[in-house]
Design an enzyme around this catalytic site. Structure first.
Site, PDB file in Angstrom:
ATOM      1  N   GLU A  82     -23.863  50.059  48.241  1.00 20.46           N
ATOM      2  CA  GLU A  82     -22.797  50.744  47.507  1.00 20.46           C
ATOM      3  C   GLU A  82     -22.270  51.955  48.241  1.00 20.46           C
ATOM      4  O   GLU A  82     -21.073  52.174  48.311  1.00 20.46           O
ATOM      5  CB  GLU A  82     -23.335  51.257  46.156  1.00 20.46           C
ATOM      6  N   CYS A 121      -9.412  52.632  35.949  1.00 19.24           N
ATOM      7  CA  CYS A 121      -8.308  53.565  35.694  1.00 19.24           C
ATOM      8  C   CYS A 121      -8.704  54.679  34.727  1.00 19.24           C
ATOM      9  O   CYS A 121      -9.508  54.462  33.821  1.00 19.24           O
ATOM     10  CB  CYS A 121      -7.133  52.824  35.084  1.00 19.24           C
ATOM     11  N   HIS A 147     -38.803  32.224  52.921  1.00 22.39           N
ATOM     12  CA  HIS A 147     -37.880  31.120  52.657  1.00 22.39           C
ATOM     13  C   HIS A 147     -36.459  31.470  53.091  1.00 22.39           C
ATOM     14  O   HIS A 147     -35.504  30.914  52.552  1.00 22.39           O
ATOM     15  CB  HIS A 147     -37.920  30.754  51.170  1.00 22.39           C
ATOM     16  N   ASN A 205      -4.813  51.488  31.105  1.00 25.50           N
ATOM     17  CA  ASN A 205      -6.088  51.059  31.686  1.00 25.50           C
ATOM     18  C   ASN A 205      -6.406  49.715  31.049  1.00 25.50           C
ATOM     19  O   ASN A 205      -6.467  49.615  29.833  1.00 25.50           O
ATOM     20  CB  ASN A 205      -7.175  52.096  31.342  1.00 25.50           C
ATOM     21  N   TRP A 221      -7.020  52.075  39.424  1.00 25.57           N
ATOM     22  CA  TRP A 221      -7.914  51.191  40.187  1.00 25.57           C
ATOM     23  C   TRP A 221      -7.229  49.830  40.165  1.00 25.57           C
ATOM     24  O   TRP A 221      -7.126  49.192  39.116  1.00 25.57           O
ATOM     25  CB  TRP A 221      -9.290  51.149  39.527  1.00 25.57           C
TER      26      TRP A 221
HETATM   27  C1  G6P Z   1     -20.393  49.560  37.931  1.00 30.36           C
HETATM   28  C2  G6P Z   1     -21.087  50.831  38.384  1.00 30.36           C
HETATM   29  C3  G6P Z   1     -22.583  50.609  38.454  1.00 30.36           C
HETATM   30  C4  G6P Z   1     -23.106  50.122  37.119  1.00 30.36           C
HETATM   31  C5  G6P Z   1     -22.351  48.891  36.618  1.00 30.36           C
HETATM   32  C6  G6P Z   1     -22.666  48.595  35.166  1.00 30.36           C
HETATM   33  O1  G6P Z   1     -20.529  48.592  38.898  1.00 30.36           O
HETATM   34  O2  G6P Z   1     -20.580  51.223  39.644  1.00 30.36           O
HETATM   35  O3  G6P Z   1     -23.216  51.823  38.803  1.00 30.36           O
HETATM   36  O4  G6P Z   1     -24.459  49.817  37.234  1.00 30.36           O
HETATM   37  O5  G6P Z   1     -20.940  49.106  36.682  1.00 30.36           O
HETATM   38  O6  G6P Z   1     -22.180  49.650  34.384  1.00 30.36           O
HETATM   39  P1  G6P Z   1     -22.788  50.134  33.009  1.00 30.36           P
HETATM   40  O7  G6P Z   1     -21.991  51.345  32.673  1.00 30.36           O
HETATM   41  O8  G6P Z   1     -22.555  49.007  32.050  1.00 30.36           O
HETATM   42  O9  G6P Z   1     -24.224  50.400  33.202  1.00 30.36           O
END
Ligand code: G6P
Length: 613
Positions: free
Chosen positions: A493, A2, A509, A99, A73
């Site tokens: 993604e 959010c 495996h 949020n 979100w």
């Molecule tokens: C989300 C984002 C990713 C990111 C992950 C960790 O899933 O979409 O791109 O790698 O969070 O986020 P951070 O900000 O802690 O690296």
């Protein structure tokens, strides 16, 4: 996750808030809404994009000089018009955006229903605004006091902004475990989830701390108190270094492509002033300061999520290989809920692009309770992780807007490489000549990366050949195994193709059973140490009619001959390979996603910054 934007001041609030919401789109969301105060609230909410909200509002009434906006979100309740924020109190006097997650919302909701409250949505947020109304009415309190007392009854994480139409001269914001930034302009204030909606209006910001409540008003006054009602005497005002151009696409179709192309520069920025190969030094803030503790640590624990976790895996190879340091790499979400053995002679390295990931924050708190030194490697300046860690370094990659992380990943790996080299030098675990060779080569990486980017056309061609696949397999060994995981994650993604990354030898495996002529297998073959072994793995795939796309070092002959397609990248020292070999994989997923008509920067269901667990 959010996004919140709020404004109070002399200007029309609606255009400021809508522009702010557009700036926050990158965080990931599924609905949006605004409430503009003008005697009464003009409140509009819509499932879908901010542009859908704007179309819906069209010529409807939006004038007013204070208001709040939100991109949601979904956590509690499906994404729809009703569950979208802002939410109103039962008497329509209050509006609130949120949020985070109110964990005890069900208990609070039952109690409020017993008092006669009726709820329109399925959200935890609506419960909070009704609770504030209940306490405000029952005890006849000003808004900020009602907010403060309500928050003492709430379990969970939140950043909120609240407005009261009977008290139109102020905004009240509060935070616990979800970020909230206050922008200070000329007789005007902004509140937002991060600085991106604020920077075009002012560079002066205050980052609210956990357990703080801020009241800002139209007279240019700001007061911050703790939830216990203690006044914060002089809140620290930060000067933003963010430039507005950094938030624009700069001629690229998508931020992700811009960010991929920025990497020669961002890797250079991550090293600037920190490394000098001619003079043979690395100076990394924090690592130098705590060098005795770090050099003698019993082990390193690297924690992160998503792409940051993949960077952590490369950190493990680097710290073990170069500094001979025992390392464990942990998903922050697992680490925090295990009963992990963390001691005061451990060093915990927290990796995070956003600096706001809820699980990583919680893992840090756990490590700090056990007295470990916590070192943060973070991109977003002033973020929560940057502020709570004991020491750390910024990667200086600038804002990363594309949800799929690219330049932050290579920035993190650059910092981990410098950390490993610095410790290796201090601990005497590598020879002087190898240390110097690696320093020189690290300085060469931006130039070599620019050469990798020249392969974009070839990679686009290969993307066209495999864009209709349903599955893909990524294989790598040693330093390139985490790169295989990262390549597979990028594809999943943004193009929604199922992909798995595997250590190349492990293919036998399991995944080998899946290989046929419809299965693209992307093999990263730049390792010198395991070249023959990788070559055998490529043969095994070809023997089963798999389509091989090989990432090879310049001048490669053997594997290139076997592969259906090979992408050459400049040769480098093996520990530095990931900084180059990941880039063709970023480009490959980008092109495939574009060809499949996907929204590259805002893939479905994903959030850039995961501020709830
Ligand atoms: C989300 C984002 C990713 C990111 C992950 C960790 O899933 O979409 O791109 O790698 O969070 O986020 P951070 O900000 O802690 O690296």
């Amino acid at each position: 996750m959010c996004g919140i934007v709020a404004y109070i001041g002399p200007k029309e609030a609606y255009p400021i808030i809508i522009k702010g919401l557009q700036r926050l789109e990158y965080r990931g969301y599924d609905s949006a809404g605004v409430a503009i105060l003008n005697g009464t609230f003009n409140l509009y909410k819509r499932k879908g994009k901010v542009s859908d909200l704007v179309d819906f509002i069209n010529a409807k009434k939006t004038n007013g000089t204070s208001g709040i906006g939100h991109t949601r979100w979904a956590t509690h309740g499906k994404p729809d018009d009703t569950n979208a924020h802002p939410h109103t109190s039962g008497d329509d006097n209050l509006v609130l955006v949120h949020n985070g997650i109110i964990e005890n919302y069900a208990v609070l909701k039952r109690a409020l229903e017993n008092e006669g409250h009726v709820f329109k949505s399925e959200t935890d947020t609506e419960v909070l605004v009704h609770l504030i109304q209940e306490i405000q009415t029952r005890e006849n309190l000003p808004l900020e006091d009602a907010v403060r007392i309500s928050l003492t009854k709430v379990i969970g994480a939140y950043a909120i902004v609240v407005m009261d139409k009977r008290d139109p001269e102020k905004l009240v914001g509060a935070r616990k475990q979800s970020p909230l930034v206050i922008g200070i302009g000329e007789d005007e204030f902004f509140m937002a989830s991060d600085a991106t909606p604020i920077v075009e209006h002012t560079k002066q910001v205050v980052y609210l701390n956990d357990g703080e409540i801020a009241v800002v008003n139209r007279n240019g006054e700001m007061e911050i108190k703790t939830i216990e009602s203690n006044k914060i005497q002089r809140p620290y005002v930060h000067q933003l270094e963010l430039q507005i151009e950094q938030l624009e696409k700069g001629g690229y179709d998508y931020f992700m492509m811009k960010e991929i192309h920025e990497q020669p520069k961002t890797i250079g920025d991550a090293m600037r002033g920190r490394i000098n190969a001619d003079e043979g030094w690395i100076r990394l803030g924090g690592v130098d300061e705590y060098s005795a503790k770090m050099s003698k640590a019993s082990r390193f624990i690297i924690a992160g999520c998503g792409t940051s976790w993949h960077a952590g895996l490369i950190g493990e190879y680097l710290l073990e290989d170069l500094a001979r340091m025992p390392v464990e790499v942990e998903y922050a979400s697992e680490l925090r809920y295990r009963n992990p053995i963390i001691n005061e002679d451990d060093v915990v390295v927290a990796l995070s692009q956003s600096g706001e990931t809820a699980d990583t924050l919680a893992a840090i708190e756990l490590a700090q309770k056990r007295n470990a030194l916590v070192y943060g490697i973070v991109n977003v300046v002033g973020s929560s992780i940057a502020r709570i860690t004991d020491a750390g370094s910024y990667i200086h990659a600038g804002p990363e807007i594309g949800v799929a992380s690219t330049k932050a990943f290579t920035g993190q790996v650059t910092l981990l490489t410098m950390m490993a080299l610095s410790l290796a030098h201090k601990r005497g675990t590598i020879s002087e000549s190898y240390y110097h060779r690696l320093l020189v080569e690290l300085e060469n990486i931006p130039g070599k990366l620019a050469k990798v980017l020249e392969k974009a056309k070839q990679i686009e061609y290969i993307a066209r050949e495999i864009k209709d696949a349903n599955n893909a397999l990524y294989l790598g060994r040693g330093y390139n195994f985490p790169v295989a995981l990262e390549g597979a994650l990028k594809l999943k993604e943004i193009s929604y193709i199922h992909a798995e990354g595997y250590p190349a030898a492990e293919m036998k495996h399991g995944p080998i059973a899946l290989i046929d002529e419809n299965m693209p297998v992307i093999v990263i073959c730049t390792n010198k140490s395991a070249y023959d072994k990788i070559a055998s793995n490529v043969q095994e795939v070809k023997a089963r009619k798999g389509m091989v796309i090989a990432i090879v070092a310049e001048g490669d002959e053997e594997i290139s001959k076997m592969a259906d397609y090979s992408i050459e990248i400049p040769d480098t020292e093996e520990p530095l390979t990931p900084l180059l070999s990941v880039v063709p994989l970023q480009l490959l997923s980008y092109y495939i996603a574009v060809m499949r008509g996907c929204n590259v920067d805002q893939p479905r269901n994903l959030a850039k910054s995961v501020t709830v667990e």
